[in-house]
Design an enzyme around this catalytic site. Sequence first.
Site, PDB file in Angstrom:
ATOM      1  N   ASP A 405      -4.036  -1.341  -0.197  1.00 17.81           N
ATOM      2  CA  ASP A 405      -3.377  -1.735  -1.439  1.00 17.81           C
ATOM      3  C   ASP A 405      -4.001  -1.065  -2.656  1.00 17.81           C
ATOM      4  OD1 ASP A 405      -1.695  -3.593  -3.104  1.00 17.81           O
ATOM      5  OD2 ASP A 405      -3.671  -4.330  -3.694  1.00 17.81           O
ATOM      6  N   GLU A 458      -1.111   2.914  -0.494  1.00 13.85           N
ATOM      7  CA  GLU A 458      -0.192   2.655  -1.601  1.00 13.85           C
ATOM      8  C   GLU A 458      -0.841   3.288  -2.836  1.00 13.85           C
ATOM      9  OE1 GLU A 458       1.684  -0.808  -4.447  1.00 13.85           O
ATOM     10  OE2 GLU A 458      -0.333  -0.925  -3.628  1.00 13.85           O
TER      11      GLU A 458
END
EC number: 2.4.1.18
Length: 728
Positions: A405, A458
């Site tokens: 993330d 990401e």
Amino acid sequence: MSEHRDHRAIDALISGHYADPFSLLGMHLTTRGLEVRALLPDASEVWVIETSTGRKCIQLACLDARGYFQGVVPRRKKAFRYQLAVTWHGQQNLIDDAYRFGTLLAEMDSWLLAEGTHLRPYEAMGAHPCVIDDVSGTRFIVWAPSARRVSVVGEFNYWDGRRHPMRQRIENGVWELFIPGARQGQLYKFELIDAKGQLRLKADPFAFEAQMRPETASMICGLPEKVDMSEARKRANGFDAPISIYEVHLGSWRRHTDNNFWLSYQELTEQLVPYAVEMGFTHLELMPINEHPFDGSWGYQPLGMYAPTRRFGTRDEFLAFIAAAHQAGLNVLLDWVPGHFPSDDFGLAQFDGTALYEHSDPREGFHQDWNTQIYNFGRREVRNYLAGNALYWIERFGFDGLRVDAVASMIYRDYSRAEGEWIPNYYGGRENLEAVSFLRYTNHTLGHTAPGSITLAEESTDYPGVSRPPEMSGLGFWFKWNLGWMHDTLDYMKLDPIHRRYHHNLMTFGILYHYNENFVLPLSHDEVVHGKRSLLDRMPGDAWQKFANLRAYYSWMFGFPGKKLLFMGNEFAQGREWNHDSSLDWHLLEGDDNWHHGVQRLVRDLNHLYRDVPALHQCDFDPHGFEWLVADDAENSVLVFVRRDRTGNELIVASNFTPVTRHHYRVGVNHQGVWREVLNSDAERYHGSNTGNMGTVYSDDIASHGRPYSMALTLPPLATLWLLREVT
């Protein structure tokens, strides 16, 4: 030592300020003889028992009413194994003395932990049930170099910090203690007197299981067995494999209708796994897994990096869920958050009274967007803690990869910061060199230690080489989310079709940089929250057009180069935004066949065709695998391209993003032959208008678009066709 010094030491020990309890407690050879000392609050009588014979050696005298006992064993000058027979409230208990055991941390473990290169720090740190010298108990080890005193407190000692102060290993700042009788399933924490003299109660950073919020204790829980990665699972992660990821928030995929409560891991095994298989997905991506204090964070503010959340059941039930997914042919990805952590007092923040895991300067250590702490990636022990965690989930739980993330927030010091709110790196730049080094190290470690596993970034900027090896100056990820493609194409699709001709480049631009990285095309949870609306609701037009647009878009996406990701609910066109506090709207699929069923059937067919046709996945990152046939027809909002596999087999993807049927639309092709219409998003099966090409199209000896052959297509309104070349 003198009686005066005895009392000073006893006072310090009982008040919790004695830094070296092993120098005082236990069995010691002194000028007075072989002396046994014990701190046993509330005990009324203590005897020393020789373990080998069961014989009482001596009754210890109570030198302090607060529970300090001491005595000299007569006629003995050599240490021996002993136990203590302790009477509490009229009942005698035979216990092993925690302070008769030697050091716990092996020399090599100590060296590697201090160096920050321990591949598996979780095998040394934390709480491990074990047997030492034929005594069952639990070994506790925690890193807190600036603490003045650390004790283990838990269900086994009445949560009393006086009873089990730990030994400090000065060479690397860890504290250790073996507690006989502490067993699997019992709760514990670490009680610290920190660098500032403040009393702190901390959960174990390496806890393998933890209580569910609002409770915050850690749980003694041995390491799970290693899970070997099968060759089939390794192949399913390959660059040439079909990868279609179903991103799932376990707490809101489906809930009990009577009380809106979560499904358990066992119920998810019975319901989610077969559903994902039926829908044709190849991978499950799971959130929220790491234990976290706040439901509304979706797991993105974790404090139990080594503990799967108890919200849905026990750790062993979670292991069974992953095993069932593997048995069903699904690979499983963990949504992993190494970029930041919340400042809850029981967690990592100011762990020993100093900025231990985080930076002390808020310009480096405080995340303004999320009010969280940023890890100090330049500290060897912190890097080791996180890199070891990555390997832990793959080796011990059988995860096939990690979706990492918010990588951009890690690698840029000025991420979401105004001028003057950040500190440049050593060279004056904005890159967080320590975070870059950490990511390279972690990816390199996984590549060599857990071959076949993957990481997916990401990363929202154009940082070069995110999915390139560290030896090529890349970050070492296997895949990168293509957020640029996602934003561009959704911006195009939300336009009224009459205006799409002016923004044709939004659909073609992605291929210009496609081969710079190994991309995943993500339609993730971030695109259906915070007022962005659901994907269906972002499509223009009336209800028929909304569904037609969405079907055409999905069919375009599954044909375009790159691996695929859909967030739960997208596969059946949920109409409202995702809400983590409630179930998906499964009621939309109840009753008679409707448009939602049509989208669901389409996604299932897309998945299965995508997996079955090598041209759609085998050469995702090879320019040989893609060619534009029609890229410049902005006026008609038509786009046509061909996908190829290694042996030259072809599939044509043709999209018409207007509500006007295009009859006899001529497309140049490279080969003569027959093309079978294997998918039409406008088919009646998907609740479309059923306009198409009657299943088959033949090429003509008519040159077009710079190619020697062509074929005349009927392009349905707001639809995408897939045409597979028949090889004779």
